[in-house]
Scaffold this motif. Structure first.
Motif, PDB file in Angstrom:
ATOM      1  N   CYS A  85       0.852  -1.181   0.000  1.00 11.13           N
ATOM      2  CA  CYS A  85       0.000   0.000   0.000  1.00 11.13           C
ATOM      3  C   CYS A  85       0.891   1.236   0.000  1.00 11.13           C
ATOM      4  O   CYS A  85       1.839   1.320   0.781  1.00 11.13           O
ATOM      5  CB  CYS A  85      -0.889  -0.010   1.244  1.00 11.13           C
ATOM      6  SG  CYS A  85      -1.798   1.525   1.483  1.00 11.13           S
ATOM      7  N   CYS A 137       0.362   2.910   3.763  1.00  6.35           N
ATOM      8  CA  CYS A 137       0.718   2.262   5.031  1.00  6.35           C
ATOM      9  C   CYS A 137       1.612   1.034   4.832  1.00  6.35           C
ATOM     10  O   CYS A 137       1.976   0.377   5.793  1.00  6.35           O
ATOM     11  CB  CYS A 137      -0.549   1.888   5.803  1.00  6.35           C
ATOM     12  SG  CYS A 137      -1.511   0.609   4.998  1.00  6.35           S
ATOM     13  N   ASN A 192       0.957  -1.766   3.925  1.00  7.33           N
ATOM     14  CA  ASN A 192       0.250  -3.021   4.093  1.00  7.33           C
ATOM     15  C   ASN A 192       0.236  -3.747   2.753  1.00  7.33           C
ATOM     16  O   ASN A 192       0.106  -3.122   1.701  1.00  7.33           O
ATOM     17  CB  ASN A 192      -1.185  -2.727   4.551  1.00  7.33           C
ATOM     18  CG  ASN A 192      -1.988  -4.005   4.748  1.00  7.33           C
ATOM     19  OD1 ASN A 192      -1.496  -4.966   5.317  1.00  7.33           O
ATOM     20  ND2 ASN A 192      -3.215  -3.991   4.301  1.00  7.33           N
ATOM     21  N   CYS A 245      -7.161  -1.133   0.160  1.00 13.07           N
ATOM     22  CA  CYS A 245      -6.318  -1.452   1.308  1.00 13.07           C
ATOM     23  C   CYS A 245      -7.204  -1.709   2.521  1.00 13.07           C
ATOM     24  O   CYS A 245      -8.073  -0.910   2.832  1.00 13.07           O
ATOM     25  CB  CYS A 245      -5.364  -0.288   1.594  1.00 13.07           C
ATOM     26  SG  CYS A 245      -4.432  -0.510   3.129  1.00 13.07           S
ATOM     27  N   ASN A 264      -6.408  -1.654   5.553  1.00 13.55           N
ATOM     28  CA  ASN A 264      -6.044  -0.854   6.723  1.00 13.55           C
ATOM     29  C   ASN A 264      -6.787   0.481   6.782  1.00 13.55           C
ATOM     30  O   ASN A 264      -7.295   0.869   7.813  1.00 13.55           O
ATOM     31  CB  ASN A 264      -4.541  -0.566   6.721  1.00 13.55           C
ATOM     32  CG  ASN A 264      -3.781  -1.635   7.488  1.00 13.55           C
ATOM     33  OD1 ASN A 264      -4.346  -2.656   7.855  1.00 13.55           O
ATOM     34  ND2 ASN A 264      -2.522  -1.409   7.720  1.00 13.55           N
ATOM     35  N   TYR A 265      -6.791   1.167   5.663  1.00 14.19           N
ATOM     36  CA  TYR A 265      -7.399   2.500   5.724  1.00 14.19           C
ATOM     37  C   TYR A 265      -8.461   2.724   4.665  1.00 14.19           C
ATOM     38  O   TYR A 265      -8.910   3.826   4.449  1.00 14.19           O
ATOM     39  CB  TYR A 265      -6.312   3.574   5.650  1.00 14.19           C
ATOM     40  CG  TYR A 265      -5.807   3.886   4.258  1.00 14.19           C
ATOM     41  CD1 TYR A 265      -6.030   5.156   3.704  1.00 14.19           C
ATOM     42  CD2 TYR A 265      -5.144   2.935   3.499  1.00 14.19           C
ATOM     43  CE1 TYR A 265      -5.588   5.447   2.426  1.00 14.19           C
ATOM     44  CE2 TYR A 265      -4.701   3.231   2.241  1.00 14.19           C
ATOM     45  CZ  TYR A 265      -4.914   4.485   1.698  1.00 14.19           C
ATOM     46  OH  TYR A 265      -4.476   4.766   0.447  1.00 14.19           O
TER      47      TYR A 265
HETATM   48 ZN   LIG Z   1      -2.882   1.036   3.390  1.00  9.98          ZN
END
Ligand SMILES: [Zn+2]
Length: 70
Positions: A9, A12, A14, A31, A33-34
């Motif tokens: 990503c 981040c 990821n 993603c 994560n976010y």
């Molecule tokens: Zn991310």
């Protein structure tokens, strides 16, 4: 060897699993994560090309896919 392709990503780092063929066709991946969306941005092109190269090599090594050319 893992068959699943992933790209980091951009925000981040990821790892986002994706299908390189779908990505090159314009698909976008999110993603986890976010909730950001990753598409084929200019700066991700080298990553995709590298991944596609590996993918090609994997297919050659596997010897399972035959390409039919006229
Ligand atoms: Zn991310």
């Amino acid at each position: 060897m893992n068959n699943e392709q992933s790209i980091p990503c951009p925000t981040c780092q990821n790892k986002i699993p994706f299908d390189p063929i779908a990505l090159l066709q314009g698909a976008q991946f999110v993603c986890s994560n976010y909730q950001g969306v990753v598409g084929l941005a200019t700066d991700s092109r080298p990553i995709v090309e590298e991944t596609m190269g590996k993918f090609d090599e994997m297919r050659k090594n596997a010897g399972q896919v035959k390409k039919v050319d006229e």
